[in-house]
Design a protein around this motif. Structure first.
Motif, PDB file in Angstrom:
ATOM      1  N   ALA A 123       0.834  -1.206   0.000  1.00 34.74           N
ATOM      2  CA  ALA A 123       0.000   0.000   0.000  1.00 34.74           C
ATOM      3  C   ALA A 123       0.871   1.258   0.000  1.00 34.74           C
ATOM      4  O   ALA A 123       0.539   2.245  -0.676  1.00 34.74           O
ATOM      5  N   ARG A 124       1.974   1.251   0.735  1.00 39.51           N
ATOM      6  CA  ARG A 124       2.882   2.406   0.718  1.00 39.51           C
ATOM      7  C   ARG A 124       3.500   2.590  -0.675  1.00 39.51           C
ATOM      8  O   ARG A 124       3.691   3.714  -1.136  1.00 39.51           O
ATOM      9  N   ASN A 125       3.825   1.461  -1.336  1.00 37.61           N
ATOM     10  CA  ASN A 125       4.329   1.553  -2.717  1.00 37.61           C
ATOM     11  C   ASN A 125       3.274   2.192  -3.617  1.00 37.61           C
ATOM     12  O   ASN A 125       3.588   3.046  -4.449  1.00 37.61           O
ATOM     13  N   ALA A 126       2.026   1.771  -3.461  1.00 37.26           N
ATOM     14  CA  ALA A 126       0.942   2.343  -4.270  1.00 37.26           C
ATOM     15  C   ALA A 126       0.817   3.840  -3.997  1.00 37.26           C
ATOM     16  O   ALA A 126       0.657   4.636  -4.932  1.00 37.26           O
ATOM     17  N   GLN A 127       0.921   4.245  -2.721  1.00 36.53           N
ATOM     18  CA  GLN A 127       0.860   5.672  -2.377  1.00 36.53           C
ATOM     19  C   GLN A 127       1.994   6.443  -3.046  1.00 36.53           C
ATOM     20  O   GLN A 127       1.791   7.540  -3.563  1.00 36.53           O
ATOM     21  N   ARG A 128       3.185   5.859  -3.039  1.00 38.01           N
ATOM     22  CA  ARG A 128       4.338   6.519  -3.660  1.00 38.01           C
ATOM     23  C   ARG A 128       4.100   6.706  -5.162  1.00 38.01           C
ATOM     24  O   ARG A 128       4.368   7.776  -5.716  1.00 38.01           O
ATOM     25  N   PHE A 129       3.587   5.661  -5.819  1.00 38.74           N
ATOM     26  CA  PHE A 129       3.298   5.762  -7.256  1.00 38.74           C
ATOM     27  C   PHE A 129       2.261   6.856  -7.519  1.00 38.74           C
ATOM     28  O   PHE A 129       2.399   7.646  -8.457  1.00 38.74           O
ATOM     29  N   LEU A 130       1.228   6.903  -6.693  1.00 39.54           N
ATOM     30  CA  LEU A 130       0.177   7.908  -6.875  1.00 39.54           C
ATOM     31  C   LEU A 130       0.713   9.317  -6.649  1.00 39.54           C
ATOM     32  O   LEU A 130       0.349  10.246  -7.367  1.00 39.54           O
ATOM     33  N   PHE A 163      -6.913   2.873   2.222  1.00 44.01           N
ATOM     34  CA  PHE A 163      -5.571   3.226   2.694  1.00 44.01           C
ATOM     35  C   PHE A 163      -5.010   4.406   1.895  1.00 44.01           C
ATOM     36  O   PHE A 163      -4.315   5.256   2.434  1.00 44.01           O
ATOM     37  N   CYS A 164      -5.330   4.447   0.598  1.00 47.59           N
ATOM     38  CA  CYS A 164      -4.790   5.480  -0.307  1.00 47.59           C
ATOM     39  C   CYS A 164      -5.805   6.568  -0.629  1.00 47.59           C
ATOM     40  O   CYS A 164      -5.634   7.292  -1.622  1.00 47.59           O
ATOM     41  N   LYS A 165      -6.876   6.710   0.178  1.00 43.95           N
ATOM     42  CA  LYS A 165      -7.965   7.624  -0.206  1.00 43.95           C
ATOM     43  C   LYS A 165      -7.533   9.090  -0.310  1.00 43.95           C
ATOM     44  O   LYS A 165      -8.110   9.846  -1.075  1.00 43.95           O
ATOM     45  N   ALA A 166      -6.476   9.492   0.390  1.00 44.56           N
ATOM     46  CA  ALA A 166      -6.008  10.879   0.298  1.00 44.56           C
ATOM     47  C   ALA A 166      -5.298  11.146  -1.026  1.00 44.56           C
ATOM     48  O   ALA A 166      -5.288  12.269  -1.521  1.00 44.56           O
ATOM     49  N   GLU A 167      -4.705  10.117  -1.618  1.00 48.54           N
ATOM     50  CA  GLU A 167      -3.934  10.277  -2.856  1.00 48.54           C
ATOM     51  C   GLU A 167      -4.672   9.813  -4.101  1.00 48.54           C
ATOM     52  O   GLU A 167      -4.240  10.108  -5.209  1.00 48.54           O
ATOM     53  N   ALA A 168      -5.766   9.027  -3.942  1.00 48.42           N
ATOM     54  CA  ALA A 168      -6.333   8.368  -5.118  1.00 48.42           C
ATOM     55  C   ALA A 168      -7.850   8.351  -5.136  1.00 48.42           C
ATOM     56  O   ALA A 168      -8.505   8.400  -4.097  1.00 48.42           O
ATOM     57  N   ASN A 169      -8.362   8.255  -6.337  1.00 47.95           N
ATOM     58  CA  ASN A 169      -9.772   7.975  -6.603  1.00 47.95           C
ATOM     59  C   ASN A 169      -9.831   6.637  -7.318  1.00 47.95           C
ATOM     60  O   ASN A 169      -8.922   6.293  -8.076  1.00 47.95           O
ATOM     61  N   ILE A 170     -10.909   5.920  -7.108  1.00 49.50           N
ATOM     62  CA  ILE A 170     -11.074   4.644  -7.823  1.00 49.50           C
ATOM     63  C   ILE A 170     -11.547   4.977  -9.233  1.00 49.50           C
ATOM     64  O   ILE A 170     -12.623   5.539  -9.422  1.00 49.50           O
ATOM     65  N   GLY A 178     -10.953 -13.608 -15.202  1.00 46.05           N
ATOM     66  CA  GLY A 178     -10.277 -14.906 -15.125  1.00 46.05           C
ATOM     67  C   GLY A 178      -9.923 -15.217 -13.687  1.00 46.05           C
ATOM     68  O   GLY A 178     -10.787 -15.254 -12.818  1.00 46.05           O
ATOM     69  N   ARG A 179      -8.643 -15.436 -13.419  1.00 40.80           N
ATOM     70  CA  ARG A 179      -8.189 -15.738 -12.056  1.00 40.80           C
ATOM     71  C   ARG A 179      -7.640 -14.503 -11.342  1.00 40.80           C
ATOM     72  O   ARG A 179      -7.060 -14.618 -10.266  1.00 40.80           O
ATOM     73  N   ASN A 180      -7.808 -13.329 -11.926  1.00 39.70           N
ATOM     74  CA  ASN A 180      -7.331 -12.088 -11.325  1.00 39.70           C
ATOM     75  C   ASN A 180      -8.477 -11.110 -11.130  1.00 39.70           C
ATOM     76  O   ASN A 180      -9.396 -11.055 -11.953  1.00 39.70           O
ATOM     77  N   MET A 181      -8.396 -10.340 -10.061  1.00 44.43           N
ATOM     78  CA  MET A 181      -9.330  -9.237  -9.857  1.00 44.43           C
ATOM     79  C   MET A 181      -8.521  -7.959 -10.043  1.00 44.43           C
ATOM     80  O   MET A 181      -7.446  -7.813  -9.459  1.00 44.43           O
ATOM     81  N   ILE A 182      -9.047  -7.053 -10.849  1.00 46.27           N
ATOM     82  CA  ILE A 182      -8.298  -5.850 -11.198  1.00 46.27           C
ATOM     83  C   ILE A 182      -9.082  -4.602 -10.814  1.00 46.27           C
ATOM     84  O   ILE A 182     -10.293  -4.516 -11.057  1.00 46.27           O
ATOM     85  N   MET A 183      -8.367  -3.647 -10.211  1.00 48.00           N
ATOM     86  CA  MET A 183      -8.921  -2.341  -9.868  1.00 48.00           C
ATOM     87  C   MET A 183      -7.875  -1.301 -10.275  1.00 48.00           C
ATOM     88  O   MET A 183      -6.671  -1.540 -10.135  1.00 48.00           O
ATOM     89  N   ILE A 184      -8.316  -0.141 -10.766  1.00 44.42           N
ATOM     90  CA  ILE A 184      -7.389   0.902 -11.153  1.00 44.42           C
ATOM     91  C   ILE A 184      -7.643   2.145 -10.310  1.00 44.42           C
ATOM     92  O   ILE A 184      -8.776   2.603 -10.171  1.00 44.42           O
ATOM     93  N   LEU A 185      -6.556   2.669  -9.725  1.00 41.18           N
ATOM     94  CA  LEU A 185      -6.593   3.890  -8.931  1.00 41.18           C
ATOM     95  C   LEU A 185      -5.924   5.011  -9.717  1.00 41.18           C
ATOM     96  O   LEU A 185      -4.860   4.800 -10.296  1.00 41.18           O
ATOM     97  N   ALA A 186      -6.550   6.188  -9.721  1.00 44.49           N
ATOM     98  CA  ALA A 186      -5.971   7.346 -10.407  1.00 44.49           C
ATOM     99  C   ALA A 186      -5.615   8.395  -9.363  1.00 44.49           C
ATOM    100  O   ALA A 186      -6.311   8.538  -8.358  1.00 44.49           O
ATOM    101  N   PRO A 187      -4.512   9.124  -9.571  1.00 42.53           N
ATOM    102  CA  PRO A 187      -4.125  10.151  -8.593  1.00 42.53           C
ATOM    103  C   PRO A 187      -5.162  11.281  -8.528  1.00 42.53           C
ATOM    104  O   PRO A 187      -5.780  11.623  -9.524  1.00 42.53           O
ATOM    105  N   VAL A 188      -5.324  11.837  -7.333  1.00 40.77           N
ATOM    106  CA  VAL A 188      -6.258  12.947  -7.126  1.00 40.77           C
ATOM    107  C   VAL A 188      -5.650  14.198  -7.737  1.00 40.77           C
ATOM    108  O   VAL A 188      -4.467  14.477  -7.559  1.00 40.77           O
ATOM    109  N   LYS A 189      -6.462  14.951  -8.466  1.00 43.96           N
ATOM    110  CA  LYS A 189      -6.012  16.222  -9.046  1.00 43.96           C
ATOM    111  C   LYS A 189      -6.084  17.292  -7.979  1.00 43.96           C
ATOM    112  O   LYS A 189      -7.139  17.576  -7.431  1.00 43.96           O
ATOM    113  N   HIS A 190      -4.941  17.899  -7.656  1.00 48.07           N
ATOM    114  CA  HIS A 190      -4.895  18.974  -6.664  1.00 48.07           C
ATOM    115  C   HIS A 190      -4.909  20.310  -7.388  1.00 48.07           C
ATOM    116  O   HIS A 190      -4.115  20.550  -8.289  1.00 48.07           O
ATOM    117  N   ASP A 191      -5.836  21.181  -7.014  1.00 54.09           N
ATOM    118  CA  ASP A 191      -5.941  22.500  -7.662  1.00 54.09           C
ATOM    119  C   ASP A 191      -5.030  23.504  -7.033  1.00 54.09           C
ATOM    120  O   ASP A 191      -4.644  23.512  -5.959  1.00 54.09           O
TER     121      ASP A 191
END
Length: 191
Positions: A123-130, A163-170, A178-191
């Motif tokens: 989750a921290r890696n995901a936050q860093r990417f976002l 966990f990443c709600k401050a940095e991301a939107n679903i 198939g045998r994988n479940m996939i979700m994509i998170l996009a970074p939040v646009k800060h004005d």
């Protein structure tokens, strides 16, 4: 033998310059209009003149005659240093590409029965990417009979999104493929 290579290299160089330059604007002898609206070096209007007179004026100043508006009646031509113009245009394009941010999709792979510490690391890696401005593809990999419990994967995806709600939107809700479940998170646009 070397003389043949030099002539081939010169031909390729000539062809490349012709190909690159001729796709943009017509210059000097490539202009086909009988008369043109002439614009001077500093942008001053010199009026409508015969093409050969415009070419003569440009040659006297050791500059090029460039057709900048071929669809106008009569076509608009400007006296300028075409090589310098192309160089500055390439420089501007390069600078624009440098400022442009390309968004990548980074992937974080999880298993349904992941331990808490491992989950927090991912989750921290995901936050860093976002925070770097990249999208994150969250993949829950099911093995064997785990695929019969997709609700575990969905719960895990939503836990990561929380966990990443401050940095991301679903951007894309968790979906079983198939045998994988996939979700994509996009970074939040800060004005």
């Amino acid at each position: 033998m070397e003389d043949g290579w030099n002539s081939a290299r010169l031909f390729c160089d000539f062809f490349w310059r012709w190909f690159v330059i001729s796709k943009d604007l017509r210059i000097n002898d490539e202009i086909r209009a009988r008369e043109v609206r002439l614009v001077g070096e500093e942008g001053e209007q010199l009026g409508i003149v015969q093409l050969r007179d415009a070419q003569r004026i440009a040659a006297e100043k050791s500059l090029d005659l460039v057709e900048i508006a071929p669809t106008a009646k009569p076509p608009v031509c400007k006296i300028m240093d075409y090589g310098k113009y192309k160089y500055e245009q390439a420089k501007r394009d390069k600078e624009a590409r440098k400022k442009q941010k390309t968004m990548e999709i980074k992937e974080v792979k999880l298993r349904p029965n992941i331990e808490d510490h491992d989950f927090e690391t991912k989750a921290r890696n995901a936050q860093r990417f976002l925070n770097d401005g990249d999208k994150v593809k969250v993949t829950i990999m099911f093995r064997g009979r785990e695929v019969t419990h997709p609700e575990l994967g969905r719960t895990l995806c939503l836990r990561l999104a929380e966990f990443c709600k401050a940095e991301a939107n679903i951007e894309r809700d968790p979906k079983l493929e198939g045998r994988n479940m996939i979700m994509i998170l996009a970074p939040v646009k800060h004005d």
